[in-house]
Design a protein around this motif. Structure first.
Motif, mmCIF file in Angstrom:
data_model
loop_
_atom_site.group_PDB
_atom_site.id
_atom_site.type_symbol
_atom_site.label_atom_id
_atom_site.label_comp_id
_atom_site.label_asym_id
_atom_site.label_seq_id
_atom_site.Cartn_x
_atom_site.Cartn_y
_atom_site.Cartn_z
ATOM 1 N N PRO B 29 0.837 -1.207 0.000
ATOM 2 C CA PRO B 29 0.000 0.000 0.000
ATOM 3 C C PRO B 29 0.872 1.258 0.000
ATOM 4 O O PRO B 29 1.834 1.342 0.749
ATOM 5 N N GLY B 30 0.553 2.202 -0.877
ATOM 6 C CA GLY B 30 1.251 3.487 -0.868
ATOM 7 C C GLY B 30 2.569 3.511 -1.599
ATOM 8 O O GLY B 30 3.260 4.536 -1.607
ATOM 9 N N CYS B 31 2.947 2.415 -2.242
ATOM 10 C CA CYS B 31 4.229 2.361 -2.954
ATOM 11 C C CYS B 31 4.144 3.119 -4.272
ATOM 12 O O CYS B 31 3.195 2.943 -5.030
ATOM 13 N N PRO B 230 2.876 5.000 4.610
ATOM 14 C CA PRO B 230 3.122 5.603 3.295
ATOM 15 C C PRO B 230 3.315 7.122 3.372
ATOM 16 O O PRO B 230 4.267 7.653 2.779
#
Ligand code: SF4
Ligand code: SF4
Lengths: 76, 259
Positions: B29-31, B230
């Motif tokens: 998530p958030g990469c 993130p």
């Protein structure tokens, strides 16, 4: 005076709850649900839909591309 | 006004391009990888060159890029993407050929292939995602890991004396005569996403006009490897990565920009 109003649709099953969209929204529209999807992620949603301008900032930073954005003119 | 009145096909302003497949991205998530994939596909979509584009996927977190990019793709052995891209481009000089590589792939095991493809001035585009760590294998120190940065193989922080300096491979490459355009960008905020997309457009345009190699670095986050959320990782990146890897054009029209 005509103003624009926007709305977003989040693909709930594929949101990963990263919250990158939350800080990207210039009008602080987006919040995270308490409930989670089948992967266990909280889901982005419009907490204050009336503030959405349809600028698509949230959608262009969403790493998973799960936000779809709509916008239209609003009669004042 | 009801939301349902807004959500109508005629009011659509943004949706994910169909040049991305419907597969769920394997990224955390958030990469930033997901965003980088998508804007690259948007450029190909907007240029209308899907049928004329061949991408080369790396080894690393983005090893499955060919599953997510809905275009013709080829896998390459670790670090060898620029060599594979060279072969493809020489067979098909009129196709758009790009590589998509991380820092471990491009700046460690693939250093030779990267430098020589750049030095030969192959008419390809290299997209380099630099997050200062080996993500897929569990957060080990990469050549680009910053001084003092903790990783699983530098638990007390990167020590320059024993581990060497973080490599600015992009600046190195800019010095090679075959390279036409070098820029460093980011994808963590809307403003930077828009800029990076412009840079990718430019890179493809250079390739179309057969002017030489174009190299686009994207400084990105690895929130899992950095052990942050993130949004924390994006702030940390601004505070720590950007001072060492400053954003902006490094070489334009074959000339190094001196600021
Ligand atoms: S479209 Fe713009 S205003 Fe609406 S939620 Fe997304 S970022 Fe916020
Ligand atoms: S950026 Fe995308 S994946 Fe992340 S929380 Fe927002 S909608 Fe979900």
């Amino acid at each position: 005076m005509a103003k624009v109003i926007g709305a977003i649709v989040v693909d709930e099953e594929h949101c990963k709850g990263c919250e990158v969209c939350v800080v990207a929204c210039p009008t602080q529209v987006i919040g995270m649900t308490d409930r989670v999807n089948s992967k266990g992620y909280h889901i982005a949603y419009m907490e204050t839909p009336e503030s959405c301008t349809g600028c698509a900032n949230c959608a262009i930073v969403c790493p998973d591309g799960v936000i779809t954005v709509y916008k239209m003119k609003k009669e004042a | 006004m009801d939301i349902k009145d807004i959500i109508k096909p005629e009011n659509l302003v943004y949706k994910k391009t169909d040049h991305m497949t419907d597969k769920v991205l394997s990224y955390c998530p958030g990469c930033g990888h997901g965003t980088a994939h998508r804007i690259l596909m948007e450029v190909i979509d907007e240029m209308g060159v899907r049928a004329d584009t061949i991408g080369v996927a790396p080894v690393g977190c983005s090893v499955l890029a060919y599953d997510f990019m809905n275009i013709d793709m080829q896998g390459a052995a670790h670090g060898r993407a620029p060599a594979v891209a060279t072969g493809i481009k020489r067979c098909w000089p009129d196709k758009f050929v790009f590589t998509y590589q991380g820092d471990g792939d491009l700046a460690a095991i693939g250093t030779a292939e990267t430098i020589h493809a750049c030095n030969r001035g192959e008419n390809i585009t290299i997209l380099f995602i630099n997050n200062g760590i080996y993500g897929m294998t569990g957060g080990q120190m990469a050549p680009t890991t910053l001084e003092g940065m903790r990783t699983t193989t530098s638990p007390y922080g990167r020590d320059l004396e024993s581990m060497g300096n973080p490599i600015k491979i992009t600046e190195l490459i800019a010095n090679l005569p075959g390279v036409h355009y070098v820029t460093r960008q980011a994808v963590h905020t809307p403003r930077y996403v828009r800029r990076t997309k412009k840079a990718i457009f430019k890179a493809f345009d250079i390739q179309k006009n057969k002017k030489g190699l174009s190299f686009v670095e994207i400084v990105s986050n690895c929130n899992s490897g950095w052990k942050m959320t993130p949004n924390q990782s994006n702030i940390w990146m601004e505070d720590n990565m950007f001072p060492y890897y400053p954003l902006g054009d490094i070489k334009v029209d074959g000339k190094i920009i001196n600021e």
